[in-house]
Design a protein around this motif. Structure first.
Motif, short mmCIF file in Angstrom:
data_model
loop_
_atom_site.label_atom_id
_atom_site.label_comp_id
_atom_site.label_asym_id
_atom_site.label_seq_id
_atom_site.Cartn_x
_atom_site.Cartn_y
_atom_site.Cartn_z
N ASN A 26 0.84 -1.19 0.00
CA ASN A 26 0.00 0.00 0.00
C ASN A 26 0.87 1.25 0.00
N GLN A 28 0.23 4.10 1.19
CA GLN A 28 0.18 4.77 2.49
C GLN A 28 1.21 4.25 3.47
N THR A 42 -1.83 12.42 -5.50
CA THR A 42 -1.84 10.96 -5.43
C THR A 42 -1.52 10.52 -4.01
N ALA A 44 -3.08 7.50 -2.67
CA ALA A 44 -3.35 6.07 -2.48
C ALA A 44 -3.01 5.32 -3.76
N GLY A 45 -2.71 4.05 -3.60
CA GLY A 45 -2.38 3.18 -4.71
C GLY A 45 -1.58 2.00 -4.20
N VAL A 67 -2.70 2.88 -9.74
CA VAL A 67 -3.78 3.70 -9.19
C VAL A 67 -5.15 3.34 -9.75
N PRO A 73 -10.63 3.14 -9.44
CA PRO A 73 -9.58 3.49 -8.47
C PRO A 73 -9.20 2.31 -7.58
N SER A 75 -6.88 1.67 -4.22
CA SER A 75 -6.13 2.38 -3.20
C SER A 75 -5.32 1.47 -2.29
N SER A 76 -5.48 0.14 -2.44
CA SER A 76 -4.76 -0.77 -1.55
C SER A 76 -4.61 -2.14 -2.22
#
Length: 115
Positions: A26, A28, A42, A44-45, A67, A73, A75-76
């Motif tokens: 992740n 994050q 940007t 999250a991804g 992404v 989308p 995000s994780s």
């Protein structure tokens, strides 16, 4: 969510799942985000730690940041797996949108079968 698993076990005696070929983390929780040179928006991804199989064949590399999958989308890593397992099938094409060195790029890959 359980129906496809039961059907796969009944038909193939194993759970068949699509396979993209990335080991990821992740965004994050990635320690050196600044080295990825992402646009400020940007947040999250999924950071690719290793690309192999279909992902490598499509040109994805270490430290690409995924992404979007088919314009959805992501995000994780959990969202990536859910998208693959519940929205895609083995042999289907999938568009992957990612950042590499701050530049947004896309690749199309053909999903394999997870072993």
């Amino acid at each position: 969510q359980v129906k496809p698993v039961i059907e796969s076990l009944r038909t193939h005696h194993k759970v068949q799942r699509p396979y993209m070929g990335v080991t990821g983390q992740n965004l994050q929780s990635f320690k050196n985000i600044e080295t990825l040179k992402l646009p400020p928006e940007t947040k999250a991804g999924v950071v690719v730690l290793e690309a192999f199989g279909p992902a490598k064949d499509a040109g994805l590399k270490r430290y690409d940041v995924i992404v979007l999958l088919d314009d959805q989308p992501i995000s994780s890593t959990l969202e990536l797996r859910k998208y693959l397992y519940f929205k895609k099938k083995i042999g289907e094409k999938m568009k992957v949108t990612y950042y590499r060195g701050g530049k947004k790029e896309t690749a199309t890959l053909t999903l394999g079968e997870a072993e």
